[in-house]
Write a protein that holds these residues in place. Sequence first.
Motif, PDB file in Angstrom:
ATOM      1  N   GLY A  29      10.394   1.229  -7.703  1.00 50.63           N
ATOM      2  CA  GLY A  29       9.672   2.283  -6.990  1.00 50.63           C
ATOM      3  C   GLY A  29       8.466   2.808  -7.744  1.00 50.63           C
ATOM      4  N   LEU A  30       8.031   2.086  -8.760  1.00 49.27           N
ATOM      5  CA  LEU A  30       6.906   2.542  -9.585  1.00 49.27           C
ATOM      6  C   LEU A  30       5.591   1.865  -9.225  1.00 49.27           C
ATOM      7  N   LEU A  31       5.642   0.926  -8.291  1.00 44.85           N
ATOM      8  CA  LEU A  31       4.474   0.100  -8.006  1.00 44.85           C
ATOM      9  C   LEU A  31       4.556  -0.371  -6.563  1.00 44.85           C
ATOM     10  N   GLU A  32       3.420  -0.647  -5.950  1.00 44.01           N
ATOM     11  CA  GLU A  32       3.377  -1.237  -4.613  1.00 44.01           C
ATOM     12  C   GLU A  32       2.483  -2.471  -4.656  1.00 44.01           C
ATOM     13  N   TRP A  33       2.946  -3.549  -4.029  1.00 41.37           N
ATOM     14  CA  TRP A  33       2.177  -4.783  -4.035  1.00 41.37           C
ATOM     15  C   TRP A  33       0.777  -4.586  -3.476  1.00 41.37           C
ATOM     16  N   ASP A  34       0.663  -3.811  -2.420  1.00 37.20           N
ATOM     17  CA  ASP A  34      -0.615  -3.705  -1.728  1.00 37.20           C
ATOM     18  C   ASP A  34      -1.344  -2.398  -2.003  1.00 37.20           C
ATOM     19  N   ALA A  35      -0.968  -1.734  -3.081  1.00 38.61           N
ATOM     20  CA  ALA A  35      -1.729  -0.568  -3.545  1.00 38.61           C
ATOM     21  C   ALA A  35      -2.940  -1.049  -4.342  1.00 38.61           C
ATOM     22  N   SER A  36      -3.996  -0.256  -4.344  1.00 39.04           N
ATOM     23  CA  SER A  36      -5.202  -0.608  -5.086  1.00 39.04           C
ATOM     24  C   SER A  36      -4.929  -0.589  -6.587  1.00 39.04           C
ATOM     25  N   VAL A  37      -5.543  -1.523  -7.291  1.00 39.50           N
ATOM     26  CA  VAL A  37      -5.399  -1.570  -8.740  1.00 39.50           C
ATOM     27  C   VAL A  37      -5.859  -0.256  -9.369  1.00 39.50           C
ATOM     28  N   ILE A  38      -6.911   0.350  -8.807  1.00 42.86           N
ATOM     29  CA  ILE A  38      -7.433   1.587  -9.410  1.00 42.86           C
ATOM     30  C   ILE A  38      -6.482   2.766  -9.211  1.00 42.86           C
ATOM     31  N   ASP A  39      -5.454   2.610  -8.378  1.00 43.90           N
ATOM     32  CA  ASP A  39      -4.425   3.649  -8.317  1.00 43.90           C
ATOM     33  C   ASP A  39      -3.668   3.732  -9.644  1.00 43.90           C
ATOM     34  N   TYR A  40      -3.633   2.622 -10.366  1.00 50.19           N
ATOM     35  CA  TYR A  40      -2.901   2.560 -11.628  1.00 50.19           C
ATOM     36  C   TYR A  40      -3.840   2.489 -12.834  1.00 50.19           C
ATOM     37  N   LEU A  41      -5.009   1.865 -12.649  1.00 46.92           N
ATOM     38  CA  LEU A  41      -6.018   1.771 -13.707  1.00 46.92           C
ATOM     39  C   LEU A  41      -7.322   2.336 -13.161  1.00 46.92           C
ATOM     40  N   PRO A  42      -7.493   3.645 -13.139  1.00 41.53           N
ATOM     41  CA  PRO A  42      -8.676   4.247 -12.506  1.00 41.53           C
ATOM     42  C   PRO A  42      -9.996   3.770 -13.094  1.00 41.53           C
ATOM     43  N   TRP A  43      -9.987   3.295 -14.317  1.00 38.44           N
ATOM     44  CA  TRP A  43     -11.215   2.869 -14.980  1.00 38.44           C
ATOM     45  C   TRP A  43     -11.606   1.431 -14.667  1.00 38.44           C
ATOM     46  N   PHE A  44     -10.732   0.689 -14.017  1.00 38.88           N
ATOM     47  CA  PHE A  44     -10.982  -0.731 -13.769  1.00 38.88           C
ATOM     48  C   PHE A  44     -12.126  -0.933 -12.779  1.00 38.88           C
ATOM     49  N   GLN A  45     -12.958  -1.948 -13.050  1.00 38.93           N
ATOM     50  CA  GLN A  45     -14.079  -2.245 -12.162  1.00 38.93           C
ATOM     51  C   GLN A  45     -14.253  -3.743 -11.982  1.00 38.93           C
ATOM     52  N   MET A  46     -14.591  -4.133 -10.753  1.00 39.10           N
ATOM     53  CA  MET A  46     -15.100  -5.467 -10.456  1.00 39.10           C
ATOM     54  C   MET A  46     -16.618  -5.363 -10.337  1.00 39.10           C
ATOM     55  N   TRP A  47     -17.279  -6.504 -10.140  1.00 38.05           N
ATOM     56  CA  TRP A  47     -18.738  -6.524  -9.980  1.00 38.05           C
ATOM     57  C   TRP A  47     -19.174  -5.663  -8.806  1.00 38.05           C
ATOM     58  N   ASP A  48     -18.478  -5.787  -7.679  1.00 41.03           N
ATOM     59  CA  ASP A  48     -18.825  -5.090  -6.441  1.00 41.03           C
ATOM     60  C   ASP A  48     -17.990  -3.822  -6.328  1.00 41.03           C
ATOM     61  N   PRO A  49     -18.604  -2.660  -6.169  1.00 42.38           N
ATOM     62  CA  PRO A  49     -17.833  -1.410  -6.058  1.00 42.38           C
ATOM     63  C   PRO A  49     -16.848  -1.427  -4.893  1.00 42.38           C
ATOM     64  N   TRP A  50     -17.211  -2.083  -3.789  1.00 44.79           N
ATOM     65  CA  TRP A  50     -16.286  -2.150  -2.648  1.00 44.79           C
ATOM     66  C   TRP A  50     -15.035  -2.943  -3.030  1.00 44.79           C
ATOM     67  N   VAL A  51     -15.228  -4.072  -3.734  1.00 44.70           N
ATOM     68  CA  VAL A  51     -14.083  -4.865  -4.170  1.00 44.70           C
ATOM     69  C   VAL A  51     -13.244  -4.073  -5.161  1.00 44.70           C
ATOM     70  N   THR A  52     -13.891  -3.306  -6.019  1.00 47.22           N
ATOM     71  CA  THR A  52     -13.157  -2.453  -6.956  1.00 47.22           C
ATOM     72  C   THR A  52     -12.196  -1.535  -6.211  1.00 47.22           C
ATOM     73  N   ARG A  53     -12.656  -0.968  -5.113  1.00 48.82           N
ATOM     74  CA  ARG A  53     -11.797  -0.061  -4.323  1.00 48.82           C
ATOM     75  C   ARG A  53     -10.694  -0.805  -3.588  1.00 48.82           C
ATOM     76  N   GLU A  54     -10.972  -2.042  -3.153  1.00 50.34           N
ATOM     77  CA  GLU A  54     -10.062  -2.741  -2.251  1.00 50.34           C
ATOM     78  C   GLU A  54      -9.076  -3.682  -2.944  1.00 50.34           C
ATOM     79  N   ILE A  55      -9.393  -4.162  -4.124  1.00 45.19           N
ATOM     80  CA  ILE A  55      -8.524  -5.164  -4.749  1.00 45.19           C
ATOM     81  C   ILE A  55      -7.163  -4.547  -5.068  1.00 45.19           C
ATOM     82  N   THR A  56      -6.108  -5.269  -4.705  1.00 47.33           N
ATOM     83  CA  THR A  56      -4.743  -4.768  -4.840  1.00 47.33           C
ATOM     84  C   THR A  56      -3.998  -5.481  -5.958  1.00 47.33           C
ATOM     85  N   VAL A  57      -2.821  -4.984  -6.244  1.00 48.11           N
ATOM     86  CA  VAL A  57      -1.962  -5.630  -7.231  1.00 48.11           C
ATOM     87  C   VAL A  57      -1.683  -7.069  -6.813  1.00 48.11           C
ATOM     88  N   ARG A  58      -1.402  -7.288  -5.538  1.00 52.32           N
ATOM     89  CA  ARG A  58      -1.151  -8.650  -5.044  1.00 52.32           C
ATOM     90  C   ARG A  58      -2.363  -9.548  -5.292  1.00 52.32           C
TER      91      ARG A  58
END
Length: 528
Positions: free
Chosen positions: A109-138
């Motif tokens: 219950g500590l993680l969700e497959w389809d939650a955004s990575v930045i929910d857990y690593l707020p500092w994480f970034q991809m090249w595209d800001p939209w992808v940064t928001r959308e990329i999930t753990v899966r």
Amino acid sequence: MAIRSRLVLLSLLGVLVLPSREVLAQEAATDLPAGVPDLDAWVERTLETFEVPGVAITIVKDGEVVLARGFGVRRIGESTPVDSRTRFGIASNTKAFTATALGLLVEDGLLEWDASVIDYLPWFQMWDPWVTREITVRDLLVHRSGLGLGQGDLLYWPESDFTRREIVEAVRYLKPVTSFRSAYAYDNILYHVAALVIEEVSGLTWEDFVQARIIEPLGMEDTRVTRASTLEEGNVATPHARIEGTVRPVVPLAATATNAAGGINSTAADMAKWLIVQLDSGRVSGSERIFSQRTTTQLWKPVTPLPIGRVPEGMEPMQAQFAGYALGFGIRDHRGQKMITHTGGLPGYVSRVTMIPGLKLGIAVLTNQEMGVAFESITNRILDHYLEAEPRDWITLFRDLQARRDSTVAARDQSAAAERDSTSRPSLPLEGYAGTYRDAWYGDIEIMEEEGGLAIQFSRTESLLGDLEHWQFDTFYVRWRDRELRADAFITFELDTDGSVAGARMKAASPSVDFSYDFHDLDLRRVP
């Protein structure tokens, strides 16, 4: 991770592995029930044909160990045999352990497959800001982020001094080659992001979490969760590779910052435990489980479709009708059966893990030489037996396939040499190319005048030190001094309008170079 032949065969297949079970740690009989005919002779022939010193083979069926033993020797030229407890680097077969670790946190219950990575690593970034928001753990696990094949691997391949956090922070500078979720391209770097998600959520490093929640509960007592363990004394298979025509021992990759993508070292006996638990939806013994059927469903559900090519003549049983990448596993069909599989490759080690859930059959083949055709020949022989298929001479088929591939690579190398304009001269005197060059994601490299020539040194990777030999025009051939790298490259300098050097681009000098040497992804700008 990937080595010279680790994806060649995947692409050919259309993809491009407690008290009541103490027996698992024991060597099973050589002969299989109902008998794979002459298995010992088959394996010995495989080792001889492909110049592989040693191999460890695991077969499990219906929750029991059929075979867990070694063949050949741990080191070429020596007599110490491989046995069921000899450790091999399993390379990218580690990815399934990372995916399973995430599944455990989902069940907690500590993680969700389809939650955004930045929910857990707020500092994480991809090249595209939209992808940064959308990329999930899966998304971290399924090779559809838009990054290119092996993009960013040069941060740690060969071994560098980058930390795991630095590697992940560099992802924001990796320019994608396709749009998000539109195409498959195998990567390693996002598995390091997954490792930091595990650390953030659990409070344990990836290594400590996998050790505590997977390795120890399964009783995998000889397994190690770090590449550096390859350097330990004891029952460890020495890695080997063909270096300038001769198979010999090589220095193992010991980059511990990247364990989550390929750091585990394991044995035939311990891989039996892993396969049995995977095939029984996490059951360890009786009612005891480390994960549930829900996690198995997630791990084995294809997410990213894979292209399906045609297999060579004679290999028709390997022709896939469907293929996809799930969570740390590849999924395809084989002779009408669903197959769960993965390969792994590191300097000196290649391996394959295969499961046929419909038969409760699991196979692992670990080798200490970079010949994927060896593990394919052995795996297919065993599959023919259990699928009651007419056996084929897979050794000859794969030997011929490897010969054709080697011939193609040699022809391409010869063509490049023939097209070279050896009469051309560089635009500038050698000192005009010397200086510091910087890439946004890797950092600095130095081009230096040295004894009447030029040399190159990557600032964070000690072994990437080489000599520049003029090739043609403003292109130089980079010959690495460490010949075990097998990764010579071209560097082409770009001139500014005033005739000075503005930057440089690199690419591998031969198609035989492992894709993890992603020199082509560098955009080197000269530092004033």
